[in-house]
Design a protein around this motif. Structure first.
Motif, mmCIF file in Angstrom:
data_model
loop_
_atom_site.group_PDB
_atom_site.id
_atom_site.type_symbol
_atom_site.label_atom_id
_atom_site.label_comp_id
_atom_site.label_asym_id
_atom_site.label_seq_id
_atom_site.Cartn_x
_atom_site.Cartn_y
_atom_site.Cartn_z
ATOM 1 N N GLN A 20 0.828 -1.199 0.000
ATOM 2 C CA GLN A 20 0.000 0.000 0.000
ATOM 3 C C GLN A 20 0.866 1.254 0.000
ATOM 4 O O GLN A 20 0.527 2.248 -0.643
ATOM 5 N N GLY A 21 1.986 1.213 0.694
ATOM 6 C CA GLY A 21 2.914 2.343 0.687
ATOM 7 C C GLY A 21 3.454 2.631 -0.700
ATOM 8 O O GLY A 21 3.546 3.795 -1.122
ATOM 9 N N VAL A 22 3.785 1.587 -1.439
ATOM 10 C CA VAL A 22 4.253 1.756 -2.815
ATOM 11 C C VAL A 22 3.139 2.366 -3.657
ATOM 12 O O VAL A 22 3.356 3.347 -4.379
ATOM 13 N N LEU A 23 1.944 1.801 -3.564
ATOM 14 C CA LEU A 23 0.813 2.299 -4.360
ATOM 15 C C LEU A 23 0.485 3.752 -4.027
ATOM 16 O O LEU A 23 0.262 4.564 -4.933
ATOM 17 N N ASP A 24 0.470 4.082 -2.737
ATOM 18 C CA ASP A 24 0.152 5.455 -2.317
ATOM 19 C C ASP A 24 1.205 6.445 -2.812
ATOM 20 O O ASP A 24 0.874 7.531 -3.289
ATOM 21 N N THR A 25 2.460 6.066 -2.697
ATOM 22 C CA THR A 25 3.547 6.956 -3.123
ATOM 23 C C THR A 25 3.492 7.193 -4.626
ATOM 24 O O THR A 25 3.623 8.334 -5.094
ATOM 25 N N LEU A 26 3.293 6.137 -5.388
ATOM 26 C CA LEU A 26 3.194 6.301 -6.837
ATOM 27 C C LEU A 26 1.986 7.143 -7.220
ATOM 28 O O LEU A 26 2.077 7.994 -8.108
ATOM 29 N N LYS A 27 0.865 6.914 -6.538
ATOM 30 C CA LYS A 27 -0.343 7.688 -6.825
ATOM 31 C C LYS A 27 -0.119 9.180 -6.573
ATOM 32 O O LYS A 27 -0.611 10.028 -7.326
ATOM 33 N N GLN A 28 0.637 9.506 -5.517
ATOM 34 C CA GLN A 28 0.955 10.914 -5.228
ATOM 35 C C GLN A 28 1.718 11.557 -6.371
ATOM 36 O O GLN A 28 1.703 12.771 -6.539
ATOM 37 N N HIS A 29 2.385 10.745 -7.169
ATOM 38 C CA HIS A 29 3.154 11.239 -8.311
ATOM 39 C C HIS A 29 2.452 10.984 -9.641
ATOM 40 O O HIS A 29 3.073 11.047 -10.706
ATOM 41 N N GLY A 30 1.151 10.676 -9.555
ATOM 42 C CA GLY A 30 0.364 10.504 -10.762
ATOM 43 C C GLY A 30 0.601 9.194 -11.494
ATOM 44 O O GLY A 30 0.313 9.089 -12.685
ATOM 45 N N ILE A 31 1.134 8.194 -10.810
ATOM 46 C CA ILE A 31 1.428 6.910 -11.444
ATOM 47 C C ILE A 31 0.498 5.847 -10.875
ATOM 48 O O ILE A 31 0.419 5.659 -9.674
ATOM 49 N N GLU A 32 -0.217 5.167 -11.765
ATOM 50 C CA GLU A 32 -1.071 4.045 -11.364
ATOM 51 C C GLU A 32 -0.451 2.773 -11.920
ATOM 52 O O GLU A 32 -0.134 2.697 -13.109
ATOM 53 N N LEU A 33 -0.293 1.769 -11.081
ATOM 54 C CA LEU A 33 0.273 0.501 -11.519
ATOM 55 C C LEU A 33 -0.786 -0.346 -12.202
ATOM 56 O O LEU A 33 -1.876 -0.526 -11.661
ATOM 57 N N PRO A 34 -0.461 -0.883 -13.375
ATOM 58 C CA PRO A 34 -1.387 -1.837 -13.989
ATOM 59 C C PRO A 34 -1.500 -3.070 -13.090
ATOM 60 O O PRO A 34 -0.537 -3.458 -12.417
ATOM 61 N N ALA A 35 -2.659 -3.709 -13.080
ATOM 62 C CA ALA A 35 -2.875 -4.888 -12.236
ATOM 63 C C ALA A 35 -1.830 -5.970 -12.505
ATOM 64 O O ALA A 35 -1.393 -6.662 -11.582
ATOM 65 N N ALA A 36 -1.386 -6.099 -13.733
ATOM 66 C CA ALA A 36 -0.389 -7.124 -14.086
ATOM 67 C C ALA A 36 0.964 -6.863 -13.437
ATOM 68 O O ALA A 36 1.803 -7.763 -13.367
ATOM 69 N N TYR A 37 1.187 -5.637 -12.971
ATOM 70 C CA TYR A 37 2.461 -5.280 -12.340
ATOM 71 C C TYR A 37 2.446 -5.530 -10.828
ATOM 72 O O TYR A 37 3.432 -5.296 -10.154
ATOM 73 N N LEU A 38 1.319 -5.967 -10.294
ATOM 74 C CA LEU A 38 1.211 -6.269 -8.859
ATOM 75 C C LEU A 38 1.167 -7.777 -8.655
ATOM 76 O O LEU A 38 0.274 -8.450 -9.169
ATOM 77 N N LYS A 39 2.134 -8.286 -7.920
ATOM 78 C CA LYS A 39 2.203 -9.714 -7.637
ATOM 79 C C LYS A 39 2.222 -9.898 -6.126
ATOM 80 O O LYS A 39 2.928 -9.190 -5.409
ATOM 81 N N SER A 40 1.459 -10.863 -5.658
ATOM 82 C CA SER A 40 1.396 -11.147 -4.228
ATOM 83 C C SER A 40 1.351 -12.659 -4.045
ATOM 84 O O SER A 40 0.427 -13.304 -4.528
ATOM 85 N N GLN A 41 2.379 -13.187 -3.391
ATOM 86 C CA GLN A 41 2.462 -14.629 -3.237
ATOM 87 C C GLN A 41 3.357 -14.997 -2.064
ATOM 88 O O GLN A 41 3.719 -14.142 -1.282
ATOM 89 N N GLU A 42 3.734 -16.251 -2.009
ATOM 90 C CA GLU A 42 4.643 -16.741 -0.980
ATOM 91 C C GLU A 42 5.963 -15.965 -1.062
ATOM 92 O O GLU A 42 6.495 -15.762 -2.149
#
Length: 153
Positions: free
Chosen positions: A17-39
């Motif tokens: 969430q910190g990464v997403l919030d920081t990027l959003k503050q700079h006008g950058i939205e990550l595409p869903a394919a760029y977010l990975k969550s796993q073991e």
């Protein structure tokens, strides 16, 4: 910028969430394919990197939720001749010995300060004192050879 994190704990979610919030503050939205969550393992880091670099527009930077995941991404890059940082910058989290060994840029979470804060909370609790609901410990970025300027597209 891609983000590979762990799916198992609250701190991993907060990092993401910190990464997403920081990027959003700079006008950058990550595409869903760029977010990975796993073991949170080297193997999963490696497999996540394979998915990311198979995309039509692979990322030019990857933030990993821990240094172990980043080690897997680094191995993938080495085996597939992806220059780090020339083609893709790589950042881990934890500033572990693995990060130092791999010349990996990493976020230092100051484990010594965490241990001290835990001891203070435990001591207060044992003494019957009020315990703060939250303790914030600042992090710092340790820049090493795995990060550099954005490569041209």
């Amino acid at each position: 910028i891609a983000c590979i994190g762990s799916q198992y704990d609250r701190t991993a979610e907060l990092r993401r969430q910190g990464v997403l919030d920081t990027l959003k503050q700079h006008g950058i939205e990550l595409p869903a394919a760029y977010l990975k969550s796993q073991e949170p393992s080297r193997r999963r880091g490696y497999l996540a990197a394979a998915e990311l670099f198979a995309l039509p527009q692979p990322p030019t930077a990857i933030f990993c939720g821990n240094d172990t995941i980043a080690a897997g991404v680094r191995r993938y890059c080495l085996e597939h001749k992806i220059a780090v940082p020339g083609q893709c910058s790589l950042i881990g989290f934890g500033d572990t010995a693995v990060a130092e060994d791999l010349d990996l840029t990493s976020v230092d979470q100051h484990a010594d300060r965490i241990a001290e804060a835990l001891w203070n909370v435990l001591r207060r609790k044992l003494d019957g004192e009020e315990v703060p609901p939250e303790t914030l410990i600042p992090t710092s970025l340790v820049v090493r050879g795995s990060s550099g300027p954005r490569p041209p597209r």
